[in-house]
Motif scaffolding. Structure first.
Motif, short mmCIF file in Angstrom:
data_model
loop_
_atom_site.label_atom_id
_atom_site.label_comp_id
_atom_site.label_asym_id
_atom_site.label_seq_id
_atom_site.Cartn_x
_atom_site.Cartn_y
_atom_site.Cartn_z
N ASP A 170 0.81 -1.23 0.00
CA ASP A 170 0.00 0.00 0.00
C ASP A 170 0.84 1.27 0.00
OD1 ASP A 170 -2.15 -1.60 -0.04
OD2 ASP A 170 -2.81 -1.22 2.00
N PHE A 171 2.12 1.17 0.34
CA PHE A 171 2.94 2.38 0.34
C PHE A 171 4.11 2.28 -0.66
CE2 PHE A 171 0.80 2.91 4.47
CZ PHE A 171 0.28 4.17 4.26
N GLN A 174 3.16 2.02 -4.16
CA GLN A 174 2.60 3.24 -4.75
C GLN A 174 3.70 4.20 -5.19
OE1 GLN A 174 -1.05 3.76 -4.96
NE2 GLN A 174 -0.46 1.62 -4.85
N ILE A 175 4.91 3.90 -4.76
CA ILE A 175 6.04 4.77 -5.15
C ILE A 175 6.78 4.14 -6.33
CG2 ILE A 175 8.23 5.76 -4.35
CD1 ILE A 175 6.97 5.68 -1.49
N GLU A 177 7.27 1.19 -9.33
CA GLU A 177 6.53 0.32 -10.24
C GLU A 177 7.07 -1.10 -10.19
OE1 GLU A 177 3.93 1.36 -11.58
OE2 GLU A 177 3.46 -0.21 -13.01
N TYR A 296 9.78 9.48 1.53
CA TYR A 296 8.51 8.98 2.06
C TYR A 296 8.84 8.11 3.25
CZ TYR A 296 6.95 10.83 -2.34
OH TYR A 296 6.70 11.69 -3.39
N TYR A 298 7.92 6.27 6.84
CA TYR A 298 6.79 5.68 7.58
C TYR A 298 7.30 5.01 8.85
CZ TYR A 298 4.58 6.51 3.16
OH TYR A 298 4.11 7.13 2.03
N ARG A 309 -7.26 1.47 9.86
CA ARG A 309 -8.22 2.02 8.89
C ARG A 309 -8.70 0.89 7.97
NH1 ARG A 309 -4.88 6.67 8.72
NH2 ARG A 309 -3.71 5.86 6.95
N TYR B 150 0.35 12.61 -10.16
CA TYR B 150 1.61 12.55 -9.40
C TYR B 150 1.48 13.38 -8.12
CZ TYR B 150 6.53 12.35 -8.29
OH TYR B 150 7.71 12.10 -7.64
N GLN B 153 -0.95 11.74 -5.72
CA GLN B 153 -0.35 10.52 -5.17
C GLN B 153 0.74 10.87 -4.15
OE1 GLN B 153 -0.98 7.50 -4.79
NE2 GLN B 153 0.11 6.15 -6.17
N SER B 154 1.59 11.82 -4.52
CA SER B 154 2.68 12.23 -3.63
C SER B 154 2.11 12.81 -2.33
CB SER B 154 3.55 13.26 -4.36
OG SER B 154 4.51 13.76 -3.50
N LEU B 157 0.78 10.02 -0.16
CA LEU B 157 1.84 9.23 0.47
C LEU B 157 2.50 10.01 1.60
CD1 LEU B 157 3.28 7.58 -2.73
CD2 LEU B 157 2.33 6.37 -0.78
N LYS B 158 2.65 11.31 1.40
CA LYS B 158 3.23 12.13 2.48
C LYS B 158 2.28 12.19 3.69
CE LYS B 158 7.13 14.08 0.88
NZ LYS B 158 8.41 14.05 1.58
N LYS B 160 0.55 9.80 4.63
CA LYS B 160 0.47 8.40 5.11
C LYS B 160 -0.88 7.76 4.81
CE LYS B 160 3.98 9.98 7.71
NZ LYS B 160 5.33 10.03 7.17
N LEU B 161 -1.49 8.16 3.72
CA LEU B 161 -2.78 7.57 3.33
C LEU B 161 -2.51 6.37 2.43
CD1 LEU B 161 -4.79 10.82 2.54
CD2 LEU B 161 -5.10 9.31 4.49
N ALA B 162 -2.90 5.21 2.89
CA ALA B 162 -2.63 3.99 2.12
C ALA B 162 -3.52 3.94 0.88
CB ALA B 162 -2.91 2.77 2.99
N ALA B 163 -3.05 3.20 -0.11
CA ALA B 163 -3.86 3.02 -1.32
C ALA B 163 -5.14 2.31 -0.95
CB ALA B 163 -3.08 2.17 -2.32
N SER B 171 1.84 4.18 -9.81
CA SER B 171 2.96 4.49 -8.91
C SER B 171 3.64 5.80 -9.33
CB SER B 171 3.96 3.35 -8.94
OG SER B 171 4.58 3.31 -10.21
N LEU B 172 4.31 6.42 -8.37
CA LEU B 172 5.02 7.67 -8.67
C LEU B 172 6.05 7.44 -9.78
CD1 LEU B 172 5.71 9.16 -5.10
CD2 LEU B 172 3.96 9.81 -6.74
N ARG B 246 8.29 15.83 -8.28
CA ARG B 246 7.29 16.87 -8.42
C ARG B 246 7.68 17.92 -9.46
NH1 ARG B 246 5.26 18.60 -2.52
NH2 ARG B 246 7.24 17.81 -1.81
#
Lengths: 421, 301
Positions: A170-171, A174-175, A177, A296, A298, A309, B150, B153-154, B157-158, B160-163, B171-172, B246
């Motif tokens: 999930d993190f 997402q960054i 690929e 990023y 965490y 959540r 982008y 999404q960025s 992620l900053k 901390k919100l999960a997909a 993805s970025l 960015r």
């Protein structure tokens, strides 16, 4: 169904009653030899041991005491010792329970995906051994279909709930690929880092570097993951080269401060994205580093919050999943009740067909001048007449099956038309 | 089946339904949600194509009017959305792409339908010019959508919100790649479109003393966009950090801003552009050989 699960039984009891696949096969074979008329499936996972048995509508239903004794005997336990721990579910309750189990609504971790495979394996084992029969086939196949419906039509299984899986899927996912060319840096060594690494390797990560205060431990871990070990002195250089960082040291204070990061790491990175998973407590990375461009960061708290959540999101899906189960149960029971009437329908049809055939023969003998076409038309007319006469009682039986057992109607039909059986 | 009655409203409403379903899926999905969404988008694309084919019948060349031009860009973007939705079924692409499609369709609806005259000798240049700019616009729109994605999404992620299964973006890394390629590709395509436009101008206005290239706002808008794109490429080349994250997203957003200015100039001045007998650099069509005044423009119908 007779069995126990995490809801009411302690882990010690479940361990006592658990079956390995070999033991389950043996237990089923013994059952089949002792009760050839009674179908059975044994589901044994770390959270439940459930023995499902079914007999034909005409035969006596399997006795729960017998099932409990079989479970106890298979483990050489006293029945009295085991019996209080076991739950018994009958008929509709047992079927609905199985549907809920397969759809993972009854699991300890709501929506966990393993249970579907475990139910499937248990059913396949029983089928292979010949312990399963028409009733259990119908029941388990429907259960598997229900589970697939719940998976496809709700979001129940789509929210991850373990920290490493949330961190990576999930993190980090997402960054980046693709993890094949990504440099993974592990600082320290902890159980959770190990689990996270496993996820990364599954996703294709190959370039792994382990940095540890204890060089020997670093080398051992690196060998385990086909990576390389590096000394703590090279930490800044390794950080500059890394894409993914998992940090789990037992240091009492941050090992990377904001200033260190800005001065020694950031200039070399040129804002290349960096995913940092700080699993240490207290944290290894200054939280302010997370505000830097391209970083990023965490911590375990961030991930735990995401897991919570996701758990809440899974709970929100329960009503939708329950609706599917209710719908499928209704359908399953209606079909099962309707199957009860199959022998009566067959007798009824036979009861109409025999006089029809006799009357046709009589008519054709009386009218020998009829050509083949005329005979065919008359036979067709007789068939249609019989079908039309049979249609209303069959419809009534179907309607009755939808609302409950059609036994009353079946008895009436038998008496009215003097059917046998 | 008679498809001659297909109107803009037909495919615009299909796209709108698809977008509404995309938005609704952020809250709740029903069993056939995705299929219905894609079916509406596919119907939209098919009707859109039929509409453009109907429009092109009787015209000497494709992209014969500003309206067709906008609608063609919208069609390519809608096709990309459809392809992307099949290729990456779990991603939320429609929220970013479909509004662009609908806006372009709306602009196409309001844009001039007056065809430009065509001169056979310049047909090749005209087509090169028009298609280069159509593709450049598509590329920049894709870059814009990727840039927005982008940044969203960025930010997520900053924070901390999960997909989430209901809202998932590429993805970025992939978005950065799309941004980067769209900048490079649109620079080349705009350059191609601009150069072929200049070739058309020189063919059309050979020997005319009173013609001024700098008086055409579309030409100026396009020139500004070209300069910006070249500057952005040089900036990315000499400053490595601008190739990442960015900054690339900001560059694509700014490029889109220039595109909007250029298109706005075309939309506002296209009638004047025609009436004055000047060449429309964006339309890619050439006025008739009979002269440079307003009356010299002939329709191809």
């Amino acid at each position: 169904m007779v069995g126990c699960s995490h809801h009411a039984s302690a882990v010690a009891v479940r361990e006592q009653l658990a079956f390995t696949p070999e033991e389950a096969a043996e237990a089923l074979a013994t059952w089949k030899a002792a009760h050839p008329q009674c179908e059975a499936v044994l589901l044994s996972t770390c959270n439940r041991v459930e023995f499902y048995a079914a007999s034909d509508f005409d035969a006596l239903p399997p006795c729960p005491g017998l099932l409990a004794r079989h479970l106890a005997d298979a483990h050489h336990l006293e029945l009295d010792e085991v019996r209080p721990q076991l739950v018994t579910l009958r008929d509709e309750q047992a079927v609905e329970h199985l549907f809920r189990v397969a759809a993972s609504l009854d699991s300890m971790v709501l929506g966990e995906p393993q249970i579907l495979a475990q139910v499937k394996e248990a059913y396949e084992l029983a089928s292979r051994l010949g312990a399963a029969g028409p009733l259990t086939h119908g029941c388990f196949q429907t259960a598997l279909r229900v589970a697939r419906r719940v998976t496809n039509e709700t979001m129940l299984h789509r929210h991850r709930v373990s920290i490493p899986s949330v961190a990576i899927a999930d993190f980090a996912g997402q960054i980046f690929e693709d993890f094949r060319a990504k440099q993974v840096l592990v600082i320290g060594a902890g159980e959770m880092a190990d689990e996270t690494l496993r996820y990364l390797v599954d996703l294709g990560a190959r370039k792994i570097t382990i940095v540890n205060r204890n060089a020997e431990r670093a080398r051992a871990l690196a060998a385990e993951w086909s990576g390389k070990a590096a000394s703590l002195e090279r930490l800044h250089l390794e950080l500059a080269a890394a894409d993914v960082v998992i940090s789990t040291t037992a240091a009492g204070e941050p090992i990377i401060t904001l200033q260190t990061f800005r001065e020694l790491v950031a200039p070399a990175r040129q804002q290349r994205p960096l995913f940092v998973l700080d699993l240490a407590m207290p944290r290894d990375f200054d939280p302010a580093i997370g505000d830097e461009l391209g970083v990023y960061l965490y911590s375990i708290d961030d991930l735990a919050a995401a897991c919570d959540r996701n758990r809440a999101a899974r709970r929100e899906e329960i009503p939708a999943a329950e609706r599917i189960i209710h719908e499928e149960c209704q359908k399953f029971f209606a079909e099962a009740r309707h199957r009860l009437s199959a022998p009566v329908i067959a007798s009824l049809r036979q009861g109409f067909d025999a006089p029809k055939q006799a009357e046709l023969e009589r008519l054709f003998n009386k009218l020998p001048e009829l050509d083949d076409k005329a005979r065919q038309e008359i036979a067709y007319f007789a068939d249609r007449l019989v079908n039309k006469m049979l249609h209303p009682p069959m419809e009534s039986l179907r309607d009755e099956s939808k609302n409950g057992s059609p036994r009353g109607l079946l008895t009436a039909l038998k008496r009215l038309f003097q059917l046998e059986g | 089946m008679n498809l001659s009655g297909v109107t803009i409203a037909c495919f615009a409403s299909s796209y709108a339904v698809s977008l509404a379903l995309e938005v609704a899926s952020l809250r709740r999905r029903f069993g056939w949600h995705r299929m219905v969404m894609l079916v509406f988008a596919a119907i939209g694309v098919v009707l859109h194509l039929v509409y453009l084919v109907n429009l092109a019948q009787g015209a000497v060349t494709p992209l014969a009017s500003p309206a067709e031009w906008y609608l063609m860009v919208a069609l390519v973007l809608a096709g990309l959305y459809l392809w992307g939705s099949f290729r990456w079924p779990h991603l939320t692409l429609g929220i970013f792409l479909l509004p662009l499609v609908i806006v372009l369709v709306a602009v196409g609806w309001g844009a001039s339908r007056e065809p430009f005259t065509a001169q056979r000798a310049s047909l090749v240049w005209g087509q090169v010019h028009a298609w280069s700019l159509v593709l450049a616009t598509v590329t920049m729109c894709v870059g814009f959508a990727a840039g927005l994605m982008y940044l969203v999404q960025s930010w997520r992620l900053k924070q901390k919100l999960a997909a989430s299964p209901r809202f998932r973006l590429p993805s970025l890394e992939l978005l950065e790649r799309i941004n980067s390629h769209s900048l490079g590709l649109s620079t080349a395509l705009v350059a191609g479109g601009f150069a072929s436009g200049l070739a058309l101008v020189s063919l059309r206005h050979q020997g005319e003393a009173n013609y001024s290239l700098l008086a055409d706002p579309v030409v100026l808008g396009l020139a500004a966009m070209q300069l910006w794109l070249l500057a952005a490429e040089v900036f990315r080349w000499i400053y490595p950090s601008a190739r990442r994250g960015r900054k690339v997203a900001y560059l694509t957003l700014a490029s889109f801003g220039f595109l909007v200015i250029a298109l706005g100039a075309m939309l506002r001045t296209s009638s004047v552009h025609q009436a004055e007998g000047q060449l429309s650099v964006v339309s890619g069509q050439v006025p008739s050989a009979s002269g440079g005044n307003a009356n010299s423009f002939t329709t191809d119908h």
